[in-house]
Design a protein around this motif. Structure first.
Motif, PDB file in Angstrom:
ATOM      1  N   ASP A 168      58.033  -2.393-176.607  1.00  0.00           N
ATOM      2  CA  ASP A 168      58.021  -2.035-175.552  1.00  0.00           C
ATOM      3  C   ASP A 168      57.590   0.156-175.844  1.00  0.00           C
ATOM      4  O   ASP A 168      57.152   0.572-174.386  1.00  0.00           O
ATOM      5  N   HIS A 169      58.312   0.528-176.290  1.00  0.00           N
ATOM      6  CA  HIS A 169      57.838   2.277-176.841  1.00  0.00           C
ATOM      7  C   HIS A 169      58.934   2.190-175.808  1.00  0.00           C
ATOM      8  O   HIS A 169      59.316   3.614-175.619  1.00  0.00           O
ATOM      9  N   VAL A 170      60.312   1.551-175.950  1.00  0.00           N
ATOM     10  CA  VAL A 170      61.170   3.009-175.600  1.00  0.00           C
ATOM     11  C   VAL A 170      62.588   3.435-175.994  1.00  0.00           C
ATOM     12  O   VAL A 170      62.475   2.845-177.103  1.00  0.00           O
ATOM     13  N   ASN A 171      62.385   4.538-175.892  1.00  0.00           N
ATOM     14  CA  ASN A 171      63.150   5.471-177.155  1.00  0.00           C
ATOM     15  C   ASN A 171      64.226   6.189-176.341  1.00  0.00           C
ATOM     16  O   ASN A 171      65.199   6.834-176.413  1.00  0.00           O
ATOM     17  N   ALA A 172      64.995   5.188-174.566  1.00  0.00           N
ATOM     18  CA  ALA A 172      65.711   6.717-174.122  1.00  0.00           C
ATOM     19  C   ALA A 172      65.899   5.832-172.973  1.00  0.00           C
ATOM     20  O   ALA A 172      65.511   4.314-172.470  1.00  0.00           O
ATOM     21  N   THR A 173      67.311   6.153-172.565  1.00  0.00           N
ATOM     22  CA  THR A 173      67.845   5.731-171.667  1.00  0.00           C
ATOM     23  C   THR A 173      68.734   6.340-170.249  1.00  0.00           C
ATOM     24  O   THR A 173      68.420   7.463-170.814  1.00  0.00           O
ATOM     25  N   PRO A 174      68.775   5.512-169.138  1.00  0.00           N
ATOM     26  CA  PRO A 174      67.807   4.240-168.827  1.00  0.00           C
ATOM     27  C   PRO A 174      66.290   4.954-168.472  1.00  0.00           C
ATOM     28  O   PRO A 174      65.909   5.698-168.206  1.00  0.00           O
ATOM     29  N   THR A 175      65.559   3.600-169.189  1.00  0.00           N
ATOM     30  CA  THR A 175      64.584   3.364-168.199  1.00  0.00           C
ATOM     31  C   THR A 175      64.074   2.218-167.813  1.00  0.00           C
ATOM     32  O   THR A 175      65.032   0.794-168.208  1.00  0.00           O
ATOM     33  N   PHE A 176      63.328   2.273-166.637  1.00  0.00           N
ATOM     34  CA  PHE A 176      63.038   1.089-165.767  1.00  0.00           C
ATOM     35  C   PHE A 176      61.495   1.299-165.603  1.00  0.00           C
ATOM     36  O   PHE A 176      60.923   2.033-165.593  1.00  0.00           O
ATOM     37  N   VAL A 177      61.005  -0.545-165.806  1.00  0.00           N
ATOM     38  CA  VAL A 177      59.843  -0.375-165.762  1.00  0.00           C
ATOM     39  C   VAL A 177      60.095  -1.658-165.025  1.00  0.00           C
ATOM     40  O   VAL A 177      60.601  -3.089-164.577  1.00  0.00           O
ATOM     41  N   ILE A 178      58.376  -1.579-163.970  1.00  0.00           N
ATOM     42  CA  ILE A 178      58.443  -2.414-162.328  1.00  0.00           C
ATOM     43  C   ILE A 178      56.952  -3.207-162.400  1.00  0.00           C
ATOM     44  O   ILE A 178      56.563  -1.899-162.300  1.00  0.00           O
ATOM     45  N   ASN A 179      57.707  -4.177-162.674  1.00  0.00           N
ATOM     46  CA  ASN A 179      55.997  -4.848-162.520  1.00  0.00           C
ATOM     47  C   ASN A 179      55.517  -4.253-163.790  1.00  0.00           C
ATOM     48  O   ASN A 179      53.762  -4.694-163.753  1.00  0.00           O
ATOM     49  N   GLU A 184      59.526   7.580-165.162  1.00  0.00           N
ATOM     50  CA  GLU A 184      60.024   8.422-166.649  1.00  0.00           C
ATOM     51  C   GLU A 184      61.322   7.887-166.541  1.00  0.00           C
ATOM     52  O   GLU A 184      62.044   7.791-165.669  1.00  0.00           O
ATOM     53  N   PRO A 185      61.827   8.098-167.475  1.00  0.00           N
ATOM     54  CA  PRO A 185      63.474   7.709-168.239  1.00  0.00           C
ATOM     55  C   PRO A 185      63.970   9.135-167.578  1.00  0.00           C
ATOM     56  O   PRO A 185      64.200   9.612-167.156  1.00  0.00           O
ATOM     57  N   GLY A 186      64.926   8.024-167.364  1.00  0.00           N
ATOM     58  CA  GLY A 186      66.238   8.554-166.626  1.00  0.00           C
ATOM     59  C   GLY A 186      66.647   8.421-165.743  1.00  0.00           C
ATOM     60  O   GLY A 186      66.199   7.879-165.248  1.00  0.00           O
ATOM     61  N   TYR A 187      68.040   9.147-164.686  1.00  0.00           N
ATOM     62  CA  TYR A 187      68.337   8.416-163.746  1.00  0.00           C
ATOM     63  C   TYR A 187      67.586   8.528-162.470  1.00  0.00           C
ATOM     64  O   TYR A 187      66.151   9.741-162.388  1.00  0.00           O
ATOM     65  N   HIS A 188      67.729   7.765-162.110  1.00  0.00           N
ATOM     66  CA  HIS A 188      66.737   7.310-160.340  1.00  0.00           C
ATOM     67  C   HIS A 188      67.123   7.035-159.390  1.00  0.00           C
ATOM     68  O   HIS A 188      68.098   6.105-159.715  1.00  0.00           O
ATOM     69  N   SER A 189      67.057   8.470-158.359  1.00  0.00           N
ATOM     70  CA  SER A 189      67.561   7.284-156.857  1.00  0.00           C
ATOM     71  C   SER A 189      67.505   5.850-156.223  1.00  0.00           C
ATOM     72  O   SER A 189      66.694   5.718-156.496  1.00  0.00           O
ATOM     73  N   LEU A 190      68.269   5.609-155.341  1.00  0.00           N
ATOM     74  CA  LEU A 190      67.555   4.223-155.130  1.00  0.00           C
ATOM     75  C   LEU A 190      66.731   4.735-154.210  1.00  0.00           C
ATOM     76  O   LEU A 190      65.552   3.286-153.702  1.00  0.00           O
ATOM     77  N   GLU A 191      66.116   5.922-153.022  1.00  0.00           N
ATOM     78  CA  GLU A 191      65.411   6.084-152.631  1.00  0.00           C
ATOM     79  C   GLU A 191      63.436   5.574-153.743  1.00  0.00           C
ATOM     80  O   GLU A 191      62.536   5.166-153.446  1.00  0.00           O
ATOM     81  N   GLU A 192      64.006   6.519-154.678  1.00  0.00           N
ATOM     82  CA  GLU A 192      62.755   6.778-156.394  1.00  0.00           C
ATOM     83  C   GLU A 192      62.672   5.095-156.123  1.00  0.00           C
ATOM     84  O   GLU A 192      61.556   5.014-156.730  1.00  0.00           O
TER      85      GLU A 192
END
Length: 202
Positions: A168-179, A184-192
């Motif tokens: 999956d080429h993920v090497n940073a946390t948190p990383t979110f993948v949606i469908n 972009e790796p990192g903190y995301h607000s609920l709005e994002e």
């Protein structure tokens, strides 16, 4: 925690920080998940219980995200384990994930949440903190010791992390993948997160 285990964790952790995962959009047999598997939107979170940014997201965003999307079956949420950071972060994460798996699928997320909530304490007193969490879900200190010293389970954890890196080429946390589309790796607000889910058809 035995010195040998700490050494093993450091070795496995170093290996895990290079690129392995598989199929970010769909659940894998060893995934831990919540919500409706048939939901139109799948949110995969790659995180470490030893990651301070992940803990911040868990405290500040996850409860509202879960109530809005997971509990209402609008989203299939998949949590994938990562080992990143420095020595204490990797050691707490590896032991924490082993503990969560030993607790069983029905208690897995309760253990993960407890580790996130007590992360700073875990960095200062890892064994004591994790033993307390283990006891809170019905385990004994003896079962905790057996759990975190299970070499086969540790290898399986390392294999999962390497898969997440390499495939999956993920090497940073948190990383979110949606469908299947990574934010972009990192903190995301609920709005994002809302915007990304909407863009994915949710």
């Amino acid at each position: 925690m035995k010195v040998a285990l700490l050494v093993a964790l450091m070795v496995f952790g170093a290996a895990a920080c290079s690129p392995k995962s598989g199929g970010a959009a769909g659940a894998l047999p060893d995934d831990m998940d919540l919500g409706n598997p048939q939901a139109k939107v799948t949110v995969v979170e790659y995180a470490s219980v030893g990651c301070p940014v992940c803990a911040k997201w868990q405290r500040e965003v996850y409860p509202a995200f879960k109530a809005k999307y997971v509990d209402t079956n609008k989203v299939h949420y998949i949590f994938r384990e990562m080992l990143v950071g420095q020595g204490p972060e990797i050691a707490v994460a590896a032991s924490g994930f082993l503990l969560a798996r030993c607790a069983g699928k029905d208690k897995y997320f309760a253990v993960v949440d407890a580790i996130f909530k007590n992360q700073e304490q875990a960095f200062q007193a890892p064994r004591e903190t994790l033993v307390d969490i283990a006891k809170s879900v019905g385990m004994t200190e003896d079962s905790f010791n057996k759990c975190i010293n299970d070499e086969a389970a540790l290898k399986a954890l390392n294999d999962r992390v390497e898969r997440h890196n390499r495939v999956d080429h993920v090497n940073a946390t948190p990383t979110f993948v949606i469908n299947g589309k990574a934010m972009e790796p990192g903190y995301h607000s609920l709005e994002e997160i809302d915007a990304a889910i909407k863009a994915a058809g949710g």
